[in-house]
Scaffold this active site. Structure first.
Site, PDB file in Angstrom:
ATOM      1  N   HIS A  72       0.712  -1.336   0.121  1.00  0.00           N
ATOM      2  CA  HIS A  72      -0.034  -0.010  -0.101  1.00  0.00           C
ATOM      3  C   HIS A  72       1.030   1.294  -0.042  1.00  0.00           C
ATOM      4  CE1 HIS A  72      -4.417  -1.451   1.357  1.00  0.00           C
ATOM      5  NE2 HIS A  72      -3.738  -2.337   0.539  1.00  0.00           N
ATOM      6  N   TYR A 201      -9.285   5.453   7.966  1.00  0.00           N
ATOM      7  CA  TYR A 201      -9.496   5.660   9.297  1.00  0.00           C
ATOM      8  C   TYR A 201     -10.325   7.031   9.610  1.00  0.00           C
ATOM      9  CZ  TYR A 201      -5.115   3.171  10.188  1.00  0.00           C
ATOM     10  OH  TYR A 201      -4.163   2.121  10.224  1.00  0.00           O
ATOM     11  N   PRO A 293      -3.945   0.003  18.775  1.00  0.00           N
ATOM     12  CA  PRO A 293      -3.667  -0.510  17.566  1.00  0.00           C
ATOM     13  C   PRO A 293      -3.992   0.777  16.512  1.00  0.00           C
ATOM     14  CG  PRO A 293      -5.870  -1.184  18.191  1.00  0.00           C
ATOM     15  CD  PRO A 293      -5.354  -0.489  19.332  1.00  0.00           C
ATOM     16  N   LYS A 297       1.097  -0.128  15.174  1.00  0.00           N
ATOM     17  CA  LYS A 297       2.567  -0.257  15.487  1.00  0.00           C
ATOM     18  C   LYS A 297       2.922  -1.508  16.364  1.00  0.00           C
ATOM     19  CE  LYS A 297       3.817   3.243  13.668  1.00  0.00           C
ATOM     20  NZ  LYS A 297       3.876   2.722  12.048  1.00  0.00           N
ATOM     21  N   TYR A 385       3.987   6.455  10.187  1.00  0.00           N
ATOM     22  CA  TYR A 385       3.300   5.166   9.631  1.00  0.00           C
ATOM     23  C   TYR A 385       4.008   4.127   8.911  1.00  0.00           C
ATOM     24  CZ  TYR A 385      -1.093   3.022   8.379  1.00  0.00           C
ATOM     25  OH  TYR A 385      -2.070   2.019   8.231  1.00  0.00           O
TER      26      TYR A 385
END
Length: 394
Positions: A72, A201, A293, A297, A385
């Protein structure tokens, strides 16, 4: 029985460390209190940082990940009726993440270990760690109703938050840092096509939501729920209705629903112990730290610990650099706290807290707007990220 490194726990951290050490010619034995089937039954994370992907390739267990995993280049933040894409590849000079489930990582590592002939003992009972500050540490346990003593140079505690490793450190040695969040994630696994090609998100006045996936035909969705909620009170229909209410309209309209094949509620907490070592015992992964979560990580941070201990042990056994052993905790904690910060920030920005009022909701949205409104802000999100660089060991 003797080995150079005794590894407690056959989850992905223990197996990855064992595979790396075996390839480097460093003898190791893994002991695990559960069965292989139980270990594989755990439904966990699915977003792998660039650093962990690279580490799996070094370990020689990336063939299936590289053929079946989903690279991704970005993900989306949805808030205040908007969708904002974070272009990971562009913002981090080519770094990406890989969508590949933790269960599959574990399966690949198990198969590689079995093929290598390295020893793993499952169904171990009453494991105890001894002489951790002395010159001759050892582990005792019961295997097939027989008492076993395993002498070793070092012990890697990869047995999770409730494992024996951290509990073997005397009281008063460790300092604990903890934050327990007043909500959890209700997650559903379903054999339905993903609603979007990248993760979404969502910050919503009803609470957080996440659209994730495991493959082109299997999805993983989450909604924030109160800490006291029970899975039995959530029918599939109730879940899908709640998820749709928290997503942007265009996303909700194309959501494909179906029967859940797994449903669970995960509590959210932040936890760190310092130091992450005691004599010849080194704590890795959930044995030393837990992250919410939200920032993806948990598994990646365990891999970071594995990388640090692996690099140090290479120096110890190849170059006699025993001085580096004392640096393990210091090196690990630098990256641990940075990952904790990012996970805390993502959790704070995307969830509805009990005291969230109209002002707080606007502040969350304004904070998100500020970060996505500039190249520097987007880069900050992106570089965290995909995973910050591993810390050097010297």
């Amino acid at each position: 029985m003797k080995t150079q490194v005794a590894i407690i726990g056959a989850g992905p951290a223990g197996l990855l460390l064992g595979q790396l050490l075996h390839k480097a010619g460093i003898d190791n034995i893994i002991i695990e209190r559960q069965t292989p089937e139980y270990v594989l039954s755990r439904i966990r994370a699915g977003v792998l940082e660039q650093g962990m992907v690279d580490l799996l390739r070094i370990a020689g267990v990336s063939q299936r990940m590289d053929s079946e995993g989903l690279p991704h280049d970005g993900f989306e933040l949805a808030f205040a009726g908007r969708r904002e894409r974070i272009d990971l590849k562009h913002l981090t000079d080519g770094k990406t993440v890989m969508i590949y489930g933790q269960t599959e990582v574990t399966r690949d590592l198990m198969q590689a270990r079995e093929a290598s002939g390295a020893k793993t003992f499952y169904n171990v009972k009453n494991a105890q760690l001894h002489d951790l500050k002395g010159n001759k540490p050892y582990v005792t346990f019961i295997l097939n109703n027989k008492a076993v003593r395993l002498d070793c140079d070092h012990i890697a505690g990869c047995d999770g938050f409730h494992g024996v490793s951290r509990q073997s450190i005397p009281e008063g040695v460790l300092k604990e840092f903890e934050r327990v969040y007043p909500f959890g994630w209700l997650g559903v696994l379903a054999d339905t096509p993903p609603v979007n090609e990248e993760l979404i998100y969502a910050n919503h006045e009803r609470g957080f939501a996440l659209c994730s996936m495991r493959s082109p035909t299997r999805t993983r969705y989450y909604v924030q729920v109160a800490a006291q909620e029970k899975v039995k009170d959530w029918s599939d229909q109730r879940f899908w209705d709640e998820l749709k209410s928290r997503l942007p309209v265009d996303i909700a309209e194309r959501l494909v629903t179906g029967p859940s094949i797994e449903k669970s509620i995960a509590p959210l907490r932040s936890y760190v112990v310092e130091p992450m070592q005691y004599g010849h015992l080194f704590l890795l992964g959930d044995a030393a730290h837990i992250v919410p979560p939200t920032g993806a990580k948990g598994l990646n941070l365990a891999a970071s610990d594995v990388n640090t201990l692996y690099r140090i042990l290479l120096k110890v056994y190849r170059d006699g650099r025993t001085d580096l052993l004392e640096r393990y905790s210091e090196v690990c904690l630098k990256r641990v706290w940075k990952a904790e910060r990012f996970s805390w920030w993502m959790t704070s920005m995307l969830h509805k807290f009990p005291d969230t009022d109209a002002f707080s909701q606007r502040m969350q949205q304004t904070e998100l707007d500020y970060f996505v409104g500039s190249e520097a802000g987007r880069k900050t999100i992106a570089e965290n990220y995909v995973g910050l660089p591993f810390e050097p060991i010297e």
